[in-house]
Structure formats: C-alpha cells, structure tokens
Design a protein around this motif. Structure first.
Motif, PDB file in Angstrom:
ATOM      1  N   LYS A   1     -54.010 128.953  20.177  1.00 15.51           N
ATOM      2  CA  LYS A   1     -53.945 130.321  20.682  1.00 15.51           C
ATOM      3  C   LYS A   1     -52.509 130.831  20.690  1.00 15.51           C
ATOM      4  N   ARG A   2     -51.576 129.956  21.029  1.00 15.68           N
ATOM      5  CA  ARG A   2     -50.171 130.353  21.103  1.00 15.68           C
ATOM      6  C   ARG A   2     -49.656 130.818  19.749  1.00 15.68           C
ATOM      7  N   TYR A   3     -50.202 130.245  18.694  1.00 13.29           N
ATOM      8  CA  TYR A   3     -49.769 130.620  17.349  1.00 13.29           C
ATOM      9  C   TYR A   3     -50.736 131.598  16.683  1.00 13.29           C
ATOM     10  N   GLY A   4     -51.536 132.296  17.492  1.00 12.18           N
ATOM     11  CA  GLY A   4     -52.423 133.317  16.982  1.00 12.18           C
ATOM     12  C   GLY A   4     -53.596 132.783  16.186  1.00 12.18           C
ATOM     13  N   ASP A   5     -53.967 131.544  16.432  1.00 11.41           N
ATOM     14  CA  ASP A   5     -55.031 130.901  15.672  1.00 11.41           C
ATOM     15  C   ASP A   5     -56.207 130.527  16.563  1.00 11.41           C
ATOM     16  N   GLY A   6     -56.343 131.233  17.671  1.00 13.27           N
ATOM     17  CA  GLY A   6     -57.336 130.851  18.664  1.00 13.27           C
ATOM     18  C   GLY A   6     -58.777 131.040  18.252  1.00 13.27           C
ATOM     19  N   ASP A   7     -59.013 131.852  17.216  1.00 12.89           N
ATOM     20  CA  ASP A   7     -60.386 132.071  16.764  1.00 12.89           C
ATOM     21  C   ASP A   7     -60.835 131.047  15.726  1.00 12.89           C
ATOM     22  N   LYS A   8     -59.940 130.181  15.317  1.00 17.16           N
ATOM     23  CA  LYS A   8     -60.286 129.195  14.288  1.00 17.16           C
ATOM     24  C   LYS A   8     -61.213 128.132  14.890  1.00 17.16           C
ATOM     25  N   PRO A   9     -62.273 127.726  14.165  1.00 18.72           N
ATOM     26  CA  PRO A   9     -63.196 126.712  14.700  1.00 18.72           C
ATOM     27  C   PRO A   9     -62.522 125.351  14.899  1.00 18.72           C
ATOM     28  N   VAL A  10     -63.079 124.598  15.827  1.00 21.66           N
ATOM     29  CA  VAL A  10     -62.615 123.239  16.123  1.00 21.66           C
ATOM     30  C   VAL A  10     -63.799 122.293  15.944  1.00 21.66           C
ATOM     31  N   TYR A  11     -63.539 121.180  15.283  1.00 25.16           N
ATOM     32  CA  TYR A  11     -64.549 120.131  15.108  1.00 25.16           C
ATOM     33  C   TYR A  11     -64.016 118.851  15.752  1.00 25.16           C
ATOM     34  N   ILE A  12     -64.738 118.344  16.736  1.00 26.97           N
ATOM     35  CA  ILE A  12     -64.367 117.058  17.330  1.00 26.97           C
ATOM     36  C   ILE A  12     -65.025 115.979  16.467  1.00 26.97           C
ATOM     37  N   THR A  13     -64.240 115.337  15.615  1.00 25.62           N
ATOM     38  CA  THR A  13     -64.797 114.421  14.618  1.00 25.62           C
ATOM     39  C   THR A  13     -64.821 112.963  15.080  1.00 25.62           C
ATOM     40  N   GLU A  14     -64.158 112.661  16.174  1.00 24.63           N
ATOM     41  CA  GLU A  14     -64.288 111.351  16.830  1.00 24.63           C
ATOM     42  C   GLU A  14     -64.211 111.583  18.325  1.00 24.63           C
ATOM     43  N   SER A  15     -65.052 110.874  19.063  1.00 23.12           N
ATOM     44  CA  SER A  15     -65.066 111.091  20.501  1.00 23.12           C
ATOM     45  C   SER A  15     -65.824 109.962  21.181  1.00 23.12           C
TER      46      SER A  15
END
Length: 231
Positions: free
Chosen positions: A136-150
């Motif tokens: 969000k700080r770099y103006g990328d807050g709308d980009k999707p996130v994938y949790i690929t290991e958890s």
C-alpha cells in the motif's frame, strides 16, 4: 536469466489453457535458495522483469507471482538471508512493481497463535499484514496476494512446533481470519499435503497425510471446515 525467461515463455505458451499462474522462483530472499549467493532484491527484480515480459508475450493472460518470500528476521546485511520486509521494500525501490502481477508470500505461525499481532521483530502468521502495508505504501495495495506456503508444525520435539490440537485450532483460525479480513488474498495454500518419503525430521510434521496416505487429524479438521461442518 535470458535462457530461463525464454523457458518460462515457452512453458506459458504450451500450457496456456491449463496453467494460469506461475511462480518463477521460490524464496529468493534466502541465500541457499538464491544459488548460494548473497541475496540481492535488485538482481531479483532484473530477473523477474525478463521472466514477466517473456511470459506475457507468450500468454498475455498469465499471472506472474513475484516474491514467494520466506519469513525471516535476518537483517539486510546478513550473509544467509534478508528479512522479507526489507526485501520487498527494496524490490519496489528498484522499480519492480511492474514486473509481477501478484505477490506470493509464505506465512508460518511457528509457536504463535493466529491472534498474535504482527510486528517487524516477530515471526508469526499475521506477519503477512506487514507486507500488505508495504504494498500500500508504494501504491500497490490493489494487487492480489497469494499465500503459497502456510501453516503450523506439530513435531513433538521441534522448538518451533505446537501441539496437534493447537495446530488444528490455529489453522482453522487462519482460514476464517483470511476470509474475513484479507480481501486481496486470492488463495491460502497450506504446506504441505504429502511427501513420498519421511525425512525423519520436523518437516514431516507439516504434512496433512503420511507417505502411506494415513490421514492425520489436521486433514479431518480441514475437510470438515471445507464442507461447512462444525469441527
């Protein structure tokens, strides 16, 4: 990197009807994953741009997941790794935002419950929130996130493990929390389903089933959750 990018482009073209997301590398913020060399976010961004451009030329609809960053507290000048918060920040400073369509992250609970608040000096499951804040700080807050290991580990003697009951509770809490609080998270992948052999060490206790396909209690709990049943 040119050859690797060419390969990914051919892969994206060949499997365009069945493979829609590609993670070009895994945990580049760890030295042993980055060719046993000093990790450098700026070099990774150069690599990622080549791969991203090649893949999108072959298949404009493919989604390139950048990062797949490992949770670690190592400082920026460490010889073995770099904490994922500084790593992601430097990716953005290097102009990397345009080189990945979504961010892949790894989020593990270690000994902490889901409710533990995120903090830069703590390794816990909700540390992913700190990465989202950087986006969000770099103006990328709308980009999707994938949790690929958890996940959590329930090895009986590993110092970073929890009990089997705690593992079940914390994992279900994480699924519910993600659904309620992380609208940008598209997938939450648990590590891992099954290994074909035992390592005779703590990684065996991340599995949901044994090499013989014997179901562990965590599997039953996840199945019930997926089917809407009360555990």
């Amino acid at each position: 990197y040119d050859e690797y990018a060419e390969f990914v482009g051919k892969f994206a073209a060949r499997y365009r009807d069945s493979v829609h997301l590609i993670v070009p590398w895994n945990e580049p913020n760890l030295m042993f994953e980055w060719g046993d060399r000093q990790v450098t976010p700026e070099e990774y961004v150069r690599f990622l741009k080549l791969v991203h451009d090649s893949a999108h030329t072959a298949n404009p609809d493919v989604i390139i997941l950048g990062g797949a960053l490992a949770p670690t507290l190592e400082p920026e000048d460490s010889a073995v790794a770099m904490n994922e918060l500084d790593y992601l920040r430097r990716m953005y400073e290097a102009g990397g935002a345009e080189s990945f369509d979504a961010l892949a992250v790894h989020t593990y609970g270690f000994t902490m419950p889901l409710q533990a608040d995120p903090a830069p000096d703590q390794l816990n499951w909700r540390r992913v929130e700190l990465l989202i804040e950087i986006m969000k700080r770099y103006g990328d807050g709308d980009k999707p996130v994938y949790i690929t290991e958890s996940g959590w580990n329930d090895h009986p003697r590993w110092k970073n493990a929890v009990s089997p009951g705690e593992r079940i509770q914390y994992t279900l809490d994480a699924l519910r929390w993600t659904e309620a609080n992380y609208p940008q998270v598209r997938n939450l992948c648990l590590w891992y389903f099954r290994s074909p052999f035992l390592t005779r060490s703590y990684p065996d206790y991340y599995a949901l089933v044994t090499p013989e396909f014997r179901l562990r209690p965590i599997y039953d709990a996840l199945r019930d959750y997926a089917q809407g049943k009360t555990p």
